[in-house]
Design a protein around this motif. Structure first.
Motif, short mmCIF file in Angstrom:
data_model
loop_
_atom_site.label_atom_id
_atom_site.label_comp_id
_atom_site.label_asym_id
_atom_site.label_seq_id
_atom_site.Cartn_x
_atom_site.Cartn_y
_atom_site.Cartn_z
N LEU A 55 0.83 -1.24 -0.03
CA LEU A 55 -0.14 0.06 0.16
C LEU A 55 0.96 1.37 -0.12
CD1 LEU A 55 -2.92 -1.13 2.61
CD2 LEU A 55 -3.15 -0.70 0.09
N ARG A 107 3.92 0.66 -3.05
CA ARG A 107 3.25 0.02 -4.22
C ARG A 107 4.01 -0.78 -5.17
NH1 ARG A 107 -1.12 3.03 -6.91
NH2 ARG A 107 -1.90 4.00 -5.40
N LEU A 158 -10.74 -15.16 8.07
CA LEU A 158 -9.88 -13.93 7.49
C LEU A 158 -9.13 -14.24 6.17
CD1 LEU A 158 -8.71 -12.54 11.09
CD2 LEU A 158 -10.29 -11.47 9.28
N LEU A 189 -9.72 -17.03 4.31
CA LEU A 189 -10.84 -17.04 3.26
C LEU A 189 -11.25 -15.88 2.62
CD1 LEU A 189 -12.56 -20.40 4.62
CD2 LEU A 189 -10.67 -20.20 2.98
N GLY A 190 -11.46 -14.66 3.51
CA GLY A 190 -11.93 -13.67 2.82
C GLY A 190 -10.98 -12.96 2.13
N VAL A 191 -9.53 -13.08 2.31
CA VAL A 191 -8.62 -12.34 1.45
C VAL A 191 -8.57 -13.21 0.00
CG1 VAL A 191 -5.97 -12.31 1.14
CG2 VAL A 191 -7.20 -11.76 3.35
N ALA A 229 -10.98 -15.04 -1.25
CA ALA A 229 -12.38 -14.82 -1.89
C ALA A 229 -12.31 -13.22 -2.63
CB ALA A 229 -13.46 -14.84 -0.80
N LEU A 230 -11.73 -12.42 -1.82
CA LEU A 230 -11.74 -11.08 -2.33
C LEU A 230 -10.70 -10.98 -3.57
CD1 LEU A 230 -12.73 -8.17 -1.90
CD2 LEU A 230 -10.66 -7.73 -0.61
N ALA A 282 -12.76 -12.53 -6.47
CA ALA A 282 -13.76 -11.62 -6.84
C ALA A 282 -13.31 -10.57 -7.87
CB ALA A 282 -14.49 -11.09 -5.79
N ILE A 283 -12.31 -9.84 -7.73
CA ILE A 283 -12.12 -8.66 -8.33
C ILE A 283 -11.09 -8.96 -9.55
CG2 ILE A 283 -10.73 -6.39 -8.28
CD1 ILE A 283 -11.40 -6.36 -5.12
N THR A 331 -5.83 -4.25 -8.71
CA THR A 331 -6.73 -3.74 -7.86
C THR A 331 -6.91 -4.84 -6.82
OG1 THR A 331 -7.77 -2.55 -9.67
CG2 THR A 331 -9.02 -2.71 -7.60
N ARG A 359 -4.26 -4.92 -4.07
CA ARG A 359 -4.37 -3.77 -3.40
C ARG A 359 -5.29 -4.21 -2.37
NH1 ARG A 359 -1.15 -0.04 -4.03
NH2 ARG A 359 -2.56 1.83 -3.61
N ALA A 360 -6.53 -4.41 -2.85
CA ALA A 360 -7.50 -4.54 -1.86
C ALA A 360 -7.31 -5.65 -0.76
CB ALA A 360 -8.90 -4.92 -2.69
N LEU A 406 -5.13 -4.20 1.98
CA LEU A 406 -5.90 -3.36 2.90
C LEU A 406 -6.87 -4.24 3.88
CD1 LEU A 406 -6.50 -0.31 3.78
CD2 LEU A 406 -8.48 -0.85 2.54
N LEU A 407 -7.30 -5.27 3.34
CA LEU A 407 -8.02 -6.17 4.09
C LEU A 407 -7.16 -7.03 4.94
CD1 LEU A 407 -10.84 -7.51 4.67
CD2 LEU A 407 -10.16 -9.33 3.03
N LEU A 453 -14.45 -1.99 -0.22
CA LEU A 453 -13.53 -2.83 -0.81
C LEU A 453 -14.30 -3.56 -2.04
CD1 LEU A 453 -11.32 -4.36 1.77
CD2 LEU A 453 -10.47 -2.95 -0.08
N LEU A 458 -17.93 -4.53 -7.38
CA LEU A 458 -18.45 -5.75 -7.71
C LEU A 458 -19.80 -5.92 -7.78
CD1 LEU A 458 -16.02 -7.92 -5.22
CD2 LEU A 458 -15.75 -7.46 -7.61
N LEU A 465 -19.92 -12.20 -0.38
CA LEU A 465 -18.52 -12.06 0.05
C LEU A 465 -18.20 -10.99 0.95
CD1 LEU A 465 -15.61 -12.17 -1.15
CD2 LEU A 465 -15.86 -10.30 -2.79
N LEU A 489 -18.40 -12.92 4.11
CA LEU A 489 -17.20 -13.47 4.52
C LEU A 489 -16.16 -12.32 4.89
CD1 LEU A 489 -15.44 -16.04 4.60
CD2 LEU A 489 -14.91 -15.69 2.20
N LEU A 490 -16.13 -11.17 4.32
CA LEU A 490 -15.08 -10.12 4.78
C LEU A 490 -15.40 -9.59 6.13
CD1 LEU A 490 -14.51 -8.20 1.40
CD2 LEU A 490 -13.42 -10.32 2.23
N ILE A 516 -8.96 2.49 -3.71
CA ILE A 516 -8.62 1.24 -4.31
C ILE A 516 -9.60 0.84 -5.27
CG2 ILE A 516 -8.16 -1.14 -4.03
CD1 ILE A 516 -6.78 -0.53 -1.55
#
Lengths: 244, 222
Positions: free
Chosen positions: A81, A84, A137, A139-141, A143-144, A147-148, A153, A156-157, A160-161, B152, B156, B162, B165-166, B219
């Protein structure tokens, strides 16, 4: 500082990461094998827990790596972050599945150990619960990231997470501890003389170090794959493909 | 600098007030989750009182999850959010104003509606002040932490599952202390400790979350 800048170059990193990964893999696998063998076969039987305690030679290194992995991801997240740095982004994305796997392994081995010792597969104990939440936590990273679509992006998301997550890990841990505790206290890390015989402790330390090196190896290998995928349209990556 | 805070707060509250139907939906969702629960467990008063802390807080968590998805979406779709990001005013302050407006419009309703619902579940009236205090301290933190996740997942199309989950793992401390305060109050024990911790989490959230929300928005808009 020059070597550090060179590491920022992705083709250079791709070239040198292969020998580094192998240099981590060989001692890692050997140490882990020695530690696990020493723990499962050579270490004396525990006077209270019998042979069942031996699973800790896998459980403890996995649990350690679950925390180590998430912390390293958060540090890489800060670097990604603030500066970069592309490599930091790729690291944290690549480390997430490896860390999640170790977290899962820690939970499963804990459950297998818990059945004969506590008489149940799962208890809503503080450490178990915070380990489970740590898995969420991770799995959240993951999954995110899935998803993107844009890799930059997404990374970077995720950065932050994981930074937000790592601030929460101690809060979650202490709030859950306040809520319920059954897990035995720390044995290895407490100050003064460890509450463990050296015959038992030595293989455990070897296994922990070996698992950590293996974590580095697997993450590095995953980084190489991520890197190739991200740079698949660049000239150097195409050359890698055509050479292979 | 503060004028932009008030301007965003006023605008969002005005928008929320013009769409009163949405606010009523949040409240109805909360009421329905709580009201349908006894139909699943049976009408045993003792069970209902025992599970009421978990039930109230899970209902609040789910309602927050559903309502948070709309927090930045309209601004994102009509381009207002881009102007916020481009403006020389600090984005964190704008984010804080938006979360505050969101909480005043939807979180506060839960606090005000909670006495009725917990009495419906057979919770002693003496526990009501603590329950309201725990919701008053806990729900703004839900908004602050949840806004990071919403920011974030902004770009989407379907972020609902999602988002859960976050942010649900991050809600664990609030759930523990919020429901813990409620449990203590129902048992007639002092609940101050849990309330203090909820307050501490709120202070931590107000001071740090706006910066994370601002970074997440940047972001998502890259």
């Amino acid at each position: 500082m020059l070597w550090l800048h060179r590491f920022g170059s992705l083709p250079y990193f791709y070239r040198v990461s292969r020998p580094i990964a192998i240099a981590l893999a060989v001692p890692g696998v050997l140490l882990a094998a020695y530690g696990v063998y020493g723990g499962l076969v050579n270490a004396p039987v525990d006077y209270q827990q019998g042979d069942a305690f031996r699973i800790l030679y896998i459980h403890v290194p996995s649990a350690w790596l679950s925390l180590f992995g998430y912390t390293s991801m958060a540090i890489a997240g800060v670097v990604a972050l603030v500066w970069r740095l592309k490599l930091a982004e790729i690291f944290l994305v690549a480390a997430a599945p490896v860390g999640a796997s170790f977290t899962f392994l820690a939970l499963v081995t804990g459950a297998i150990w818990g059945k004969p010792m506590w008489g149940t597969w799962w208890v809503w104990d503080a450490r178990l619960t915070s380990e489970l939440i740590l898995l969420f936590l991770y799995l959240g990273v993951i999954a995110l990231h899935n998803a993107i679509e844009s890799p930059r992006t997404a990374a970077r998301a995720c950065a932050l997470l994981s930074v937000v997550g790592v601030i929460n890990v101690p809060i979650i841990h202490y709030s859950v501890e306040w809520w319920n505790t059954l897990h035995q206290g720390p044995t290895v890390t407490r100050f003064g003389r460890p509450a463990m015989e050296m015959d038992m402790l030595w293989p455990l330390l070897c296994a922990a170090l070996g698992f950590t090196l293996m974590f580095g190896w697997l993450t590095l290998w995953n980084m190489r794959a991520q890197l190739l995928w991200r740079e698949r349209r660049s000239r150097w990556a195409k050359k890698v493909f055509s050479d292979a | 600098m503060l004028s932009v805070f008030w301007a965003v707060l006023r605008r969002d509250l005005l928008l929320a007030f013009r769409q009163r139907g949405v606010l009523v939906h949040h409240l109805l969702f909360f009421v329905l989750v709580v009201a349908l629960f006894p139909l699943g467990t049976g009408a045993d008063a003792a069970i209902l009182v025992t599970v009421s802390p978990a039930l109230i807080w899970m209902a609040v968590l789910l309602a927050a999850l559903l309502s948070l998805q709309r927090l930045f979406k309209p601004d994102y779709e009509d381009g207002t959010l881009e102007q916020y990001v481009l403006s020389p005013e600090p984005l964190a302050l704008i984010a804080l104003a938006k979360v505050l407006a969101y909480w005043l419009a939807s979180g506060l309703i839960f606090v005000l509606a909670s006495p009725l619902l917990v009495l419906l579940l057979g919770v002693p009236a003496s526990a009501v002040p603590v329950i309201m205090a725990s919701l008053l301290l806990g729900t703004p933190t839900l908004g602050l932490v949840g806004a990071i996740g919403t920011a974030l997942t902004l770009s989407l199309p379907r972020a609902g599952l999602l988002l859960s989950l976050l942010i649900f793992p991050l809600y664990v401390p609030i759930l523990i202390f919020g429901a813990g305060a409620m449990r203590a109050a129902i048992a007639g024990l002092p609940a101050a400790g849990a309330l203090y911790l909820l307050g501490a989490l709120l202070v931590l959230g107000i001071t740090t979350a706006p910066f994370a929300i601002a970074a997440a928005l940047k972001i998502s808009l890259e």
